[in-house]
Design a protein around this motif. Sequence first.
Motif, mmCIF file in Angstrom:
data_model
loop_
_atom_site.group_PDB
_atom_site.id
_atom_site.type_symbol
_atom_site.label_atom_id
_atom_site.label_comp_id
_atom_site.label_asym_id
_atom_site.label_seq_id
_atom_site.Cartn_x
_atom_site.Cartn_y
_atom_site.Cartn_z
ATOM 1 N N VAL A 104 0.896 -1.185 -0.079
ATOM 2 C CA VAL A 104 0.117 -0.079 0.031
ATOM 3 C C VAL A 104 0.926 1.185 0.065
ATOM 4 C CG1 VAL A 104 -1.840 1.368 1.528
ATOM 5 C CG2 VAL A 104 -1.933 -1.013 1.194
ATOM 6 N N LEU A 105 1.684 1.268 0.781
ATOM 7 C CA LEU A 105 2.807 2.167 0.821
ATOM 8 C C LEU A 105 3.557 2.429 -0.332
ATOM 9 C CD1 LEU A 105 4.052 2.166 4.574
ATOM 10 C CD2 LEU A 105 2.079 3.763 3.697
ATOM 11 N N GLY A 106 3.843 1.453 -1.108
ATOM 12 C CA GLY A 106 4.511 1.596 -2.326
ATOM 13 C C GLY A 106 6.086 1.567 -2.254
ATOM 14 N N VAL A 107 6.635 1.003 -0.917
ATOM 15 C CA VAL A 107 8.102 1.100 -0.489
ATOM 16 C C VAL A 107 8.773 -0.309 -1.412
ATOM 17 C CG1 VAL A 107 9.474 0.625 1.399
ATOM 18 C CG2 VAL A 107 7.478 1.821 1.726
ATOM 19 N N GLY A 108 9.759 0.413 -2.050
ATOM 20 C CA GLY A 108 10.518 -0.559 -2.857
ATOM 21 C C GLY A 108 9.658 -1.103 -3.870
ATOM 22 N N GLY A 109 9.862 -2.356 -4.488
ATOM 23 C CA GLY A 109 9.278 -2.884 -5.526
ATOM 24 C C GLY A 109 9.886 -4.365 -5.475
ATOM 25 N N GLY A 110 8.821 -5.175 -6.114
ATOM 26 C CA GLY A 110 9.206 -6.657 -6.193
ATOM 27 C C GLY A 110 9.009 -7.437 -4.911
ATOM 28 N N ALA A 111 9.568 -8.781 -5.132
ATOM 29 C CA ALA A 111 9.267 -9.754 -4.166
ATOM 30 C C ALA A 111 10.163 -9.595 -2.943
ATOM 31 C CB ALA A 111 9.775 -11.190 -4.697
ATOM 32 N N ILE A 112 11.482 -8.812 -3.085
ATOM 33 C CA ILE A 112 12.196 -8.675 -1.964
ATOM 34 C C ILE A 112 11.840 -7.725 -0.920
ATOM 35 C CG2 ILE A 112 14.602 -8.003 -1.141
ATOM 36 C CD1 ILE A 112 14.601 -10.762 -2.924
ATOM 37 N N SER A 113 11.278 -6.739 -1.381
ATOM 38 C CA SER A 113 10.654 -5.766 -0.378
ATOM 39 C C SER A 113 9.222 -6.370 0.094
ATOM 40 C CB SER A 113 10.367 -4.470 -1.335
ATOM 41 O OG SER A 113 9.557 -4.551 -2.402
ATOM 42 N N MET A 114 8.451 -6.847 -0.512
ATOM 43 C CA MET A 114 7.548 -7.400 0.025
ATOM 44 C C MET A 114 7.744 -8.641 0.940
ATOM 45 S SD MET A 114 4.377 -6.556 -1.350
ATOM 46 C CE MET A 114 3.193 -8.252 -1.703
ATOM 47 N N SER A 115 8.707 -9.386 0.846
ATOM 48 C CA SER A 115 9.358 -10.460 1.698
ATOM 49 C C SER A 115 9.910 -9.635 2.875
ATOM 50 C CB SER A 115 10.542 -11.307 0.945
ATOM 51 O OG SER A 115 9.765 -11.983 -0.053
ATOM 52 N N ALA A 116 10.494 -8.578 2.925
ATOM 53 C CA ALA A 116 11.268 -7.760 3.904
ATOM 54 C C ALA A 116 9.942 -7.264 4.986
ATOM 55 C CB ALA A 116 11.927 -6.645 3.464
ATOM 56 N N GLY A 117 8.927 -6.709 4.420
ATOM 57 C CA GLY A 117 7.746 -6.250 5.103
ATOM 58 C C GLY A 117 7.171 -7.505 5.761
ATOM 59 N N ALA A 118 6.829 -8.562 5.159
ATOM 60 C CA ALA A 118 6.208 -9.696 5.532
ATOM 61 C C ALA A 118 7.192 -10.531 6.760
ATOM 62 C CB ALA A 118 5.954 -10.749 4.489
ATOM 63 N N PHE A 119 8.607 -10.286 6.651
ATOM 64 C CA PHE A 119 9.490 -10.811 7.812
ATOM 65 C C PHE A 119 9.050 -9.971 8.978
ATOM 66 C CE2 PHE A 119 13.683 -10.694 9.811
ATOM 67 C CZ PHE A 119 13.571 -12.086 9.899
ATOM 68 N N ALA A 120 9.044 -8.905 8.838
ATOM 69 C CA ALA A 120 9.137 -7.796 10.059
ATOM 70 C C ALA A 120 7.659 -8.313 10.791
ATOM 71 C CB ALA A 120 9.094 -6.382 9.527
ATOM 72 N N GLY A 121 6.648 -8.302 10.000
ATOM 73 C CA GLY A 121 5.209 -8.543 10.544
ATOM 74 C C GLY A 121 5.389 -9.963 11.106
ATOM 75 N N ALA A 122 5.859 -10.784 10.318
ATOM 76 C CA ALA A 122 5.974 -12.565 10.976
ATOM 77 C C ALA A 122 6.822 -12.450 12.267
ATOM 78 C CB ALA A 122 6.579 -13.396 10.090
ATOM 79 N N LEU A 123 7.891 -11.870 12.150
ATOM 80 C CA LEU A 123 8.649 -11.829 13.459
ATOM 81 C C LEU A 123 7.778 -11.115 14.566
ATOM 82 C CD1 LEU A 123 11.670 -12.595 14.381
ATOM 83 C CD2 LEU A 123 12.369 -10.334 13.668
ATOM 84 N N LEU A 124 7.311 -10.058 14.405
ATOM 85 C CA LEU A 124 6.649 -9.232 15.369
ATOM 86 C C LEU A 124 5.277 -10.336 16.301
ATOM 87 C CD1 LEU A 124 6.072 -6.562 16.862
ATOM 88 C CD2 LEU A 124 4.584 -5.695 15.056
ATOM 89 N N SER A 125 4.849 -10.851 15.171
ATOM 90 C CA SER A 125 3.455 -11.596 15.398
ATOM 91 C C SER A 125 4.057 -12.534 16.326
ATOM 92 C CB SER A 125 2.712 -12.097 14.533
ATOM 93 O OG SER A 125 3.482 -12.839 13.411
ATOM 94 N N LEU A 126 5.286 -13.297 15.810
ATOM 95 C CA LEU A 126 5.675 -14.613 16.867
ATOM 96 C C LEU A 126 6.194 -14.272 18.056
ATOM 97 C CD1 LEU A 126 5.540 -17.549 16.315
ATOM 98 C CD2 LEU A 126 7.744 -17.328 14.956
ATOM 99 N N SER A 127 6.682 -13.165 17.947
ATOM 100 C CA SER A 127 7.462 -12.600 19.536
ATOM 101 C C SER A 127 6.424 -12.283 20.191
ATOM 102 C CB SER A 127 8.363 -11.301 19.062
ATOM 103 O OG SER A 127 9.344 -11.643 18.119
ATOM 104 N N LEU A 128 5.193 -11.690 19.754
ATOM 105 C CA LEU A 128 4.161 -11.297 20.524
ATOM 106 C C LEU A 128 3.357 -12.439 21.225
ATOM 107 C CD1 LEU A 128 2.331 -9.145 21.597
ATOM 108 C CD2 LEU A 128 0.942 -9.248 19.587
ATOM 109 N N VAL A 129 3.375 -13.567 20.263
ATOM 110 C CA VAL A 129 3.003 -14.858 20.772
ATOM 111 C C VAL A 129 3.814 -15.451 21.922
ATOM 112 C CG1 VAL A 129 2.503 -17.305 20.325
ATOM 113 C CG2 VAL A 129 1.546 -15.608 18.633
ATOM 114 N N PHE A 130 5.058 -15.469 21.775
ATOM 115 C CA PHE A 130 5.847 -16.191 22.917
ATOM 116 C C PHE A 130 5.857 -15.142 24.194
ATOM 117 C CE2 PHE A 130 7.961 -18.605 19.479
ATOM 118 C CZ PHE A 130 7.929 -19.698 20.026
ATOM 119 N N VAL A 131 5.877 -13.764 23.888
ATOM 120 C CA VAL A 131 5.678 -13.091 25.389
ATOM 121 C C VAL A 131 4.410 -13.300 25.849
ATOM 122 C CG1 VAL A 131 5.171 -10.605 26.108
ATOM 123 C CG2 VAL A 131 7.179 -11.128 24.184
#
Length: 346
Positions: free
Chosen positions: A121-148
């Motif tokens: 939505v923000l149009g940051v970067g482009g292609g699969a790499i930037s999408m993967s980076a955003g998804a990685f941050a979200g996945a790490l945040l959610s999994l950390s929240l689960v363990f906390v």
Amino acid sequence: MTTGLLSSRISRGLGGGLLTGGVLLVSVVSAVLVGSADLAPQTVLASIAGHLGLPAQLPPPLIDSVIWDLRLPRVLMAAAVGAALAMCGCVLQAITGNPLADPYLLGVSSGASTGAVLVFVLGVGGGAISMSAGAFAGALLSLSLVFVLLGRGSTSSTRIVLIGVVVGQLFAALTSLIVTAAGDADAARGILYWLLGSMSTARWDSLGVVATVTAVAGVVFWMGSLTLDGLAFGSESASGLGIDIERVRRQMVLVTALVVASVVAAVGAIGFVGLIVPHAARMLGLSAHRGLLVGSAGIGAVFLIWADAIARSALATEIPVGVVTALIGVPAFLLIMRRHDPREAG
């Protein structure tokens, strides 16, 4: 361990590996045949052989493009995603000590979806790499929240599933908020369809990212398989064996989040594969994680190949593959929950 017993295990391992490889190869070729255009098996094999530099005559350009540019990367993407999610399910079930853990139920896929959608939505970067980076941050945040929220030593099936549901709903709400705030109705429909999981956008470049991450993660998981075996006996037993539980948990969480992020960025969130496939592998007698990871990867690949084939051929209009896995996974989830704790199944 006696020489006879070791030879028997090696023979069974080789036999299982050859059988899984054969079923996977047949599934790939068969699934490429599924679609609106009728293709013969020899045409598919000729196209694949021709592009691999083997002595074979390529079919006409239009048919060759359908096979090589559309169907084959889609089928291989399904195989890679199925293997990746199945291995992540094995690892999460080991480090949480809970047989119901999987990336979807723990909210990891929802967190990755939120990160990927935010980047889109923000149009940051482009292609699969930037999408993967955003998804990685979200996945790490959610999994950390689960363990906390889970805290130390809390592995109750009910507790971990409830926390996963809460975290998943939180990130699903954030995703809906981001999509609504974007104010583009056509983009919103496209994002919501993608979030249900679909292989229709699979191409060679995105396949390369997912396959590479899956292969590297598979090696990391396999190298840590003996440690995962120790964790299977419980946290106290693992500590008694000299295992640094927190260090192992952090490493496995990071790798799992990276795998889920690459999958979600490529094909959206697909649930229940990581839950049901490891249990299917255990039913085949695989208990040690070295064999369990390999077996789950093979079964997960075959399972998602055929789930995607059903998704694009069951109705006149293609349905998201996540719908197919959910229709299979929900009753399987209830059976697994009842098997491990009848009181919690009500």
